[in-house]
Write an enzyme that holds these catalytic residues in place. Structure first.
Site, short mmCIF file in Angstrom:
data_model
loop_
_atom_site.label_atom_id
_atom_site.label_comp_id
_atom_site.label_asym_id
_atom_site.label_seq_id
_atom_site.Cartn_x
_atom_site.Cartn_y
_atom_site.Cartn_z
N GLU A 158 44.24 33.42 36.63
CA GLU A 158 44.83 33.24 37.96
C GLU A 158 43.98 32.28 38.81
OE1 GLU A 158 44.89 37.64 38.26
OE2 GLU A 158 46.89 37.36 39.10
N GLU B 45 46.20 42.42 31.90
CA GLU B 45 46.04 43.57 32.80
C GLU B 45 46.82 44.78 32.34
OE1 GLU B 45 46.64 40.41 33.79
OE2 GLU B 45 45.43 39.93 35.57
N ALA C 207 38.99 39.87 36.61
CA ALA C 207 38.31 40.60 37.67
C ALA C 207 37.36 41.58 37.01
CB ALA C 207 39.33 41.33 38.52
N GLY D 135 42.30 37.73 36.17
CA GLY D 135 41.92 36.98 37.37
C GLY D 135 41.33 35.61 37.05
#
Ligand code: CO8
Length: 258
Positions: free
Chosen positions: A112, A132, A65, A109
């Site tokens: 993911e 993260e 992200a 992300g």
């Protein structure tokens, strides 16, 4: 349709969606995820599309992200926006198969996102990770749940707690990716896999996707019942008759999605 952060090409029944934010290693910001949700939804509705391929660049599928976009947000804003939930839910509503072709970094992300696809083909340069923890946060779009189901608790804990990266060979050995191919052959092999899927009956393809995904959502007994019922159901299709006749007549089946 032209996108700011994606390049979409539809040919030979395959929608190829390329994440395109090279300046940020394809970091997932709101624009990119919004556009991705839209492109996937359109590909799902487009009768010409029979399989979807999602990829990034040679250096990065996606490096997570967008940290710069998130850094100054507070809880209330995150909560009220339900940050990234609508976009990821749109991806999970897609009924056609999505193959992730991963080269380089698939982190946070990005990892993911790859795991939300139906399967992952990795180049030998791929690096997966859930770093993260180094940012003082945790995975937020499925990493703690999906990675654990893919690779088991011990490896998932290791990845999430240490933030280390997993190379392609380890990812294949652990069941995270379906195959590893030389970087130069990544798109050729992935498009060939997509082409094989595109030849099948699209009814059966959707049933397969639903049935395999059901194994994540339900008990074994319920999953087996679901599988048996959809198996029975497929005997009402012309494509089942065509597939079994073609086998007996020693010819290639011509499916018509009926
Ligand atoms: N966000 C924003 N920008 C990024 C990101 C990112 N995740 N990753 C890389 N970039 C940018 C860099 O800032 C840099 O830009 P600039 O040149 O303007 O400084 C450019 O991309 C190139 O990156 P590097 O110079 O760092 O390239 P390197 O080859 O040296 O390093 C790495 C590559 C190792 C991939 C490194 O960039 C890195 O560690 N990136 C961050 C990886 C990361 O921590 N990812 C997890 C992010 S958090 C997350 O994904 C949470 C998801 C859940 C959201 C859920 C909501 C509910």
């Amino acid at each position: 349709m032209a996108y700011e952060t994606l390049i979409v090409d539809i040919s030979d029944h395959i929608a190829l969606i390329r994440l395109n934010r090279p300046e940020a290693l394809n970091a997932l910001n709101s624009t990119l995820l919004g556009e991705l949700a839209q492109a996937l939804t359109e590909a799902d509705r487009n009768d010409k599309v029979r399989c979807i391929v999602l990829t990034g660049s040679e250096k990065a599928f996606a490096a997570g992200a967008d940290i710069k976009e998130m850094a100054d947000k507070g809880f209330v804003e995150m909560f009220q926006e339900d940050f990234f939930a609508p976009e990821t839910e749109a991806l999970l509503r897609v009924r056609k198969p999505i193959i992730a072709a991963v080269s380089g970094y698939a982190l946070g992300g990005g990892c993911e996102l790859a795991m939300m696809c139906d399967f992952i083909i990795a180049s030998d340069t791929a690096k997966f990770g859930q770093p993260e923890i180094n940012l003082g946060v945790v995975a937020g779009i499925g990493g703690t749940q999906r990675l654990t189901r893919f690779v088991g608790k011990s490896k998932a804990m290791d990845m999430h707690l240490t933030g280390r990266f997993m190379d392609a060979e380890e990812a294949e050995r652990s069941g995270l990716v379906s195959r590893v191919v030389p970087a130069k052959k990544l798109m050729e092999e992935t498009m060939a896999a997509a082409a094989r899927i595109a030849e099948k009956s699209q009814i059966t393809v959707k049933v397969v996707k639903e049935a395999v995904n059901r194994s994540y959502e339900t008990t074994l007994r319920e999953g087996l019942l679901f599988e048996r019922r959809v198996f029975h159901m497929l005997f009402s299709t012309e494509d089942q008759k065509e597939g079994m006749s073609a086998f007996q007549e020693k010819r290639t089946a011509q499916f018509r999605d009926r």
